[in-house]
Design a protein around this motif. Structure first.
Motif, PDB file in Angstrom:
ATOM      1  N   MET A 226       0.838  -1.261  -0.091  1.00 38.51           N
ATOM      2  CA  MET A 226      -0.053  -0.090  -0.051  1.00 38.51           C
ATOM      3  C   MET A 226       0.873   1.297   0.015  1.00 38.51           C
ATOM      4  O   MET A 226       1.761   1.388   0.567  1.00 38.51           O
ATOM      5  N   SER A 227       0.501   2.303  -0.715  1.00 39.83           N
ATOM      6  CA  SER A 227       0.994   3.681  -0.823  1.00 39.83           C
ATOM      7  C   SER A 227       0.086   4.608   0.069  1.00 39.83           C
ATOM      8  O   SER A 227       0.304   4.765   1.069  1.00 39.83           O
ATOM      9  N   TYR A 228      -0.841   4.928  -0.454  1.00 39.72           N
ATOM     10  CA  TYR A 228      -2.154   5.517   0.118  1.00 39.72           C
ATOM     11  C   TYR A 228      -3.513   4.902  -0.030  1.00 39.72           C
ATOM     12  O   TYR A 228      -3.443   4.242  -0.924  1.00 39.72           O
ATOM     13  N   TYR A 229      -4.219   4.846   0.888  1.00 34.79           N
ATOM     14  CA  TYR A 229      -5.423   4.164   1.156  1.00 34.79           C
ATOM     15  C   TYR A 229      -6.301   4.752   2.179  1.00 34.79           C
ATOM     16  O   TYR A 229      -6.005   5.498   2.885  1.00 34.79           O
ATOM     17  N   GLY A 230      -7.331   3.899   2.220  1.00 39.28           N
ATOM     18  CA  GLY A 230      -8.360   4.328   3.289  1.00 39.28           C
ATOM     19  C   GLY A 230      -9.335   5.382   2.947  1.00 39.28           C
ATOM     20  O   GLY A 230      -9.962   5.989   3.828  1.00 39.28           O
ATOM     21  N   GLN A 231      -9.274   5.991   1.733  1.00 38.66           N
ATOM     22  CA  GLN A 231     -10.382   6.889   1.269  1.00 38.66           C
ATOM     23  C   GLN A 231     -11.593   6.483   0.384  1.00 38.66           C
ATOM     24  O   GLN A 231     -11.912   7.361  -0.048  1.00 38.66           O
ATOM     25  N   GLY A 232     -11.672   5.071   0.370  1.00 39.93           N
ATOM     26  CA  GLY A 232     -12.431   4.387  -0.625  1.00 39.93           C
ATOM     27  C   GLY A 232     -12.135   4.501  -2.042  1.00 39.93           C
ATOM     28  O   GLY A 232     -13.086   4.286  -2.822  1.00 39.93           O
ATOM     29  N   SER A 235      -8.227   0.047  -5.513  1.00 40.36           N
ATOM     30  CA  SER A 235      -6.951   0.004  -6.401  1.00 40.36           C
ATOM     31  C   SER A 235      -6.009  -1.263  -5.985  1.00 40.36           C
ATOM     32  O   SER A 235      -5.969  -1.855  -4.987  1.00 40.36           O
ATOM     33  N   ALA A 236      -5.387  -1.764  -6.915  1.00 34.31           N
ATOM     34  CA  ALA A 236      -4.445  -2.764  -6.641  1.00 34.31           C
ATOM     35  C   ALA A 236      -3.123  -2.145  -6.285  1.00 34.31           C
ATOM     36  O   ALA A 236      -2.212  -3.001  -5.997  1.00 34.31           O
ATOM     37  N   ASP A 237      -3.139  -0.934  -6.226  1.00 26.07           N
ATOM     38  CA  ASP A 237      -2.095   0.002  -5.701  1.00 26.07           C
ATOM     39  C   ASP A 237      -0.740  -0.278  -6.511  1.00 26.07           C
ATOM     40  O   ASP A 237      -0.891  -0.730  -7.566  1.00 26.07           O
ATOM     41  N   PHE A 238       0.511   0.118  -5.774  1.00 28.73           N
ATOM     42  CA  PHE A 238       1.824  -0.333  -6.714  1.00 28.73           C
ATOM     43  C   PHE A 238       2.208  -1.266  -6.943  1.00 28.73           C
ATOM     44  O   PHE A 238       2.896  -1.374  -8.159  1.00 28.73           O
ATOM     45  N   MET A 239       1.700  -2.204  -6.441  1.00 29.40           N
ATOM     46  CA  MET A 239       2.146  -3.639  -6.943  1.00 29.40           C
ATOM     47  C   MET A 239       1.387  -4.003  -8.125  1.00 29.40           C
ATOM     48  O   MET A 239       1.859  -4.521  -9.093  1.00 29.40           O
ATOM     49  N   GLY A 240       0.121  -3.545  -8.228  1.00 28.09           N
ATOM     50  CA  GLY A 240      -0.776  -4.012  -9.457  1.00 28.09           C
ATOM     51  C   GLY A 240      -0.421  -3.025 -10.412  1.00 28.09           C
ATOM     52  O   GLY A 240      -0.212  -3.435 -11.594  1.00 28.09           O
ATOM     53  N   MET A 241       0.222  -1.859 -10.341  1.00 25.32           N
ATOM     54  CA  MET A 241       0.859  -0.864 -11.352  1.00 25.32           C
ATOM     55  C   MET A 241       2.126  -1.690 -11.883  1.00 25.32           C
ATOM     56  O   MET A 241       2.245  -1.695 -13.001  1.00 25.32           O
ATOM     57  N   ALA A 242       3.095  -2.029 -11.000  1.00 25.02           N
ATOM     58  CA  ALA A 242       4.209  -2.606 -11.559  1.00 25.02           C
ATOM     59  C   ALA A 242       3.814  -3.943 -12.216  1.00 25.02           C
ATOM     60  O   ALA A 242       4.587  -4.247 -13.520  1.00 25.02           O
ATOM     61  N   TYR A 270       9.940   4.795   3.243  1.00 24.05           N
ATOM     62  CA  TYR A 270       9.990   5.386   2.062  1.00 24.05           C
ATOM     63  C   TYR A 270       8.699   5.943   1.469  1.00 24.05           C
ATOM     64  O   TYR A 270       8.664   6.639   0.321  1.00 24.05           O
ATOM     65  N   ASN A 271       7.742   6.047   2.340  1.00 24.37           N
ATOM     66  CA  ASN A 271       6.194   6.342   1.868  1.00 24.37           C
ATOM     67  C   ASN A 271       5.564   7.288   3.054  1.00 24.37           C
ATOM     68  O   ASN A 271       5.496   6.632   3.972  1.00 24.37           O
ATOM     69  N   ASP A 272       5.151   8.481   2.702  1.00 29.38           N
ATOM     70  CA  ASP A 272       4.447   9.376   3.713  1.00 29.38           C
ATOM     71  C   ASP A 272       3.130   9.386   2.982  1.00 29.38           C
ATOM     72  O   ASP A 272       2.270  10.031   3.772  1.00 29.38           O
ATOM     73  N   GLY A 273       2.424   8.779   2.373  1.00 28.49           N
ATOM     74  CA  GLY A 273       1.339   8.525   1.951  1.00 28.49           C
ATOM     75  C   GLY A 273       0.892   9.407   0.776  1.00 28.49           C
ATOM     76  O   GLY A 273      -0.574   9.677   0.806  1.00 28.49           O
ATOM     77  N   ASN A 277       3.477   9.441  -4.613  1.00 27.97           N
ATOM     78  CA  ASN A 277       4.434   8.440  -4.199  1.00 27.97           C
ATOM     79  C   ASN A 277       4.152   7.049  -4.802  1.00 27.97           C
ATOM     80  O   ASN A 277       4.794   6.287  -4.941  1.00 27.97           O
ATOM     81  N   ARG A 278       2.807   6.705  -5.067  1.00 24.97           N
ATOM     82  CA  ARG A 278       2.342   5.453  -5.732  1.00 24.97           C
ATOM     83  C   ARG A 278       2.914   5.065  -7.003  1.00 24.97           C
ATOM     84  O   ARG A 278       3.709   4.020  -7.119  1.00 24.97           O
ATOM     85  N   PRO A 279       3.222   6.074  -8.050  1.00 24.37           N
ATOM     86  CA  PRO A 279       3.933   5.541  -9.177  1.00 24.37           C
ATOM     87  C   PRO A 279       5.472   5.525  -8.840  1.00 24.37           C
ATOM     88  O   PRO A 279       6.116   4.732  -9.722  1.00 24.37           O
ATOM     89  N   VAL A 280       5.932   6.128  -7.961  1.00 29.90           N
ATOM     90  CA  VAL A 280       7.528   6.093  -7.600  1.00 29.90           C
ATOM     91  C   VAL A 280       7.621   4.525  -7.094  1.00 29.90           C
ATOM     92  O   VAL A 280       8.665   3.954  -7.390  1.00 29.90           O
ATOM     93  N   LEU A 281       6.855   4.177  -6.249  1.00 29.78           N
ATOM     94  CA  LEU A 281       7.124   2.761  -5.514  1.00 29.78           C
ATOM     95  C   LEU A 281       6.917   1.796  -6.607  1.00 29.78           C
ATOM     96  O   LEU A 281       7.350   0.748  -6.809  1.00 29.78           O
ATOM     97  N   ALA A 282       5.834   2.158  -7.426  1.00 25.87           N
ATOM     98  CA  ALA A 282       5.614   1.069  -8.803  1.00 25.87           C
ATOM     99  C   ALA A 282       6.764   0.984  -9.656  1.00 25.87           C
ATOM    100  O   ALA A 282       7.096  -0.082 -10.088  1.00 25.87           O
ATOM    101  N   ALA A 283       7.248   2.251  -9.836  1.00 26.67           N
ATOM    102  CA  ALA A 283       8.393   2.152 -10.751  1.00 26.67           C
ATOM    103  C   ALA A 283       9.660   1.402 -10.174  1.00 26.67           C
ATOM    104  O   ALA A 283      10.377   0.724 -10.955  1.00 26.67           O
TER     105      ALA A 283
END
Length: 459
Positions: A226-232, A235-242, A270-273, A277-283
């Motif tokens: 997870m990168s950012y989450y909890g707002q409804g 998403s498959a988040d950064f792992m899904g993107m990668a 490495y993540n402040d939410g 930062n989601r695409p950064v972690l995905a990359a």
């Protein structure tokens, strides 16, 4: 202990792949009701899997990785039973693992029934949606098996270090005090500057080939995805993107991602939410996947075998965790999520009372093996699995049957890991049960006849 002996190979091995959309609808609970329900769908949730059979395997093995937070108890049994029947195999030979994104569902059918029967305000999941999603996956599997399978002649193994993604929840504050508050999205500056702590820095990729033609790549890494989450925002988040980026780069190779044992590993250093930062972690993850692929060594697949070890975990006890306490929380707790937690704990207790074990399955493919561990196992168990089989390329996956919640070690219990509040439903004996189970499951083949189940079956 059901298993296949690695006798003389009788190729060919065959591979079928399948995938299905398992995206939750708007309004569905996320993370078992613990965060905001689905408001919008940022990107879909997928179930991607394969069936591997033939050769020395007595029956095929089914593997599926699901972009859900968890699948638990009755729901987990339903996935294994349904897919096993379609594939003509045993439920024990069906590996079902959740990637564990949080803007995604926890599916626990009995827990939801408990809530509904008591007219609670909390909700873990939508039972009708859960049935529809499983039916869609079943249809995808049925369709895949209706097409000719691909021949498998070789297995590939490759790994690469991941740059600035994983960190342990545990870190030292400036005054030396130990904190376990390094969450997936950490806002404490000390969580960012402190050492990363115990992790497994390697992303591992196991691949299946038809001669020099790659067919499938299964990658795994130990981190909460997870990168950012909890707002409804589903998403498959950064792992899904990668994973999707890798799929686009080589459409002929089916890309599957499964999370390692990461109950105590997050991206919090490495993540402040921040959404940016989601695409950064995905990359960074995509780069590691590409690196593991570039380092892949391919060799003929001469043997394949399966084994499974049943494990019996004891439920957590004490004030607040006894059946009467849990019933009272479902009926009277003012917080809907606390009702959900109590219902999931009671669902797990009911499972233990039936005497059903949790299976620890292992599929060996020549030099590599896949071991599926239950729940939110801590990374120490992944490292233990690798130590137990230094001769093999070990993919130790977490988030199989997730009814246990966290499975820590005695170290975290002694230090008072604050995460072990309500999402922790096993007793302090769980470390011994899982450690024994791993030792039995990963026993060298020549000693397999002496292997015994992990834990003690109920009397």
């Amino acid at each position: 202990m059901p298993s296949d002996r690695p006798d003389s190979p009788t190729p060919p091995w065959r591979l079928h792949t399948f995938s299905a959309d398992v995206t939750i609808p708007v309004g569905h609970p996320c993370m078992g009701g613990g965060i905001a329900p689905a408001r919008i769908v940022a990107d879909p949730l997928d179930a991607i899997g394969f069936v591997f059979g033939g050769g020395t395997l007595a029956k095929p093995v089914v593997f599926v990785s699901v972009d859900w937070c968890e699948i638990r108890n009755e729901a987990y049994d339903a996935w294994r039973d349904t897919l096993a029947e379609i594939a003509g195999t045993d439920p024990e030979r069906v590996f079902v693992t959740a990637v564990h994104q949080h803007d995604a569902p926890v599916i626990d059918i009995e827990a939801q029934r408990l809530l509904e029967a008591r007219h609670a305000t909390g909700a873990v999941c939508d039972i009708a949606f859960a049935a529809t999603a499983l039916a869609n996956v079943a249809d995808a599997l049925r369709g895949a098996l209706g097409r000719p399978g691909r021949r498998v002649t070789h297995v590939g193994i490759g790994q690469a270090m991941v740059d600035r993604v994983a960190s342990n929840r545990r870190f030292a504050l400036a005054d030396g005090t130990i904190s376990y508050h390094r969450t997936s999205a950490s806002h404490d500056p000390q969580a960012h500057v402190a050492a990363g702590g115990l992790i497994d820095p390697w992303l591992r990729t196991l691949s299946l080939w038809d001669d020099d033609r790659p067919l499938l790549a299964l990658s795994t890494y130990a981190v909460h995805p997870m990168s950012y989450y909890g707002q409804g925002e589903v998403s498959a988040d950064f792992m899904g993107m990668a994973r999707r980026a890798r799929q686009e780069s080589d459409p002929a190779v089916v890309q599957i991602y499964a999370s390692g044992c990461s109950g105590n590993v997050t991206a919090g250093k490495y993540n402040d939410g921040s959404p940016s930062n989601r695409p950064v972690l995905a990359a960074r993850m995509e780069a590691a996947m590409a690196g593991a692929w570039a380092q892949t060594e391919r060799q003929p697949l001469e043997t394949a075998s399966f084994r499974v070890v049943p494990m019996w975990f004891e439920p957590r006890t004490g004030v607040g965790h006894e059946p009467t306490d849990l019933e009272a929380r479902i009926a009277n707790d003012a917080e809907p999520f606390d009702q959900c937690l109590a219902a999931m704990a009671l669902s797990w207790r009911h499972r233990t009372e039936t005497g059903r074990p949790i299976d620890l399955p292992v599929l060996e493919l020549g030099p590599a093996l896949i071991a599926l561990l239950p729940g939110e196992t801590y990374v120490e168990y992944q490292l233990l699995a690798q130590r137990l089989r230094p001769d093999a390329f070990v993919l130790a996956l977490g988030y199989g049957e997730s009814a246990t919640g966290y499975i820590p070690t005695a170290v975290q219990l002694a230090e008072g890991d604050e995460n072990l509040g309500d999402w922790y439903w096993v007793s302090e004996t769980a470390e011994a049960v899982l450690t024994d189970g791993l030792r039995m499951a990963l026993t060298p083949r020549t000693l397999e006849a002496n292997a015994q189940p992990g834990g003690l079956p109920p009397r």
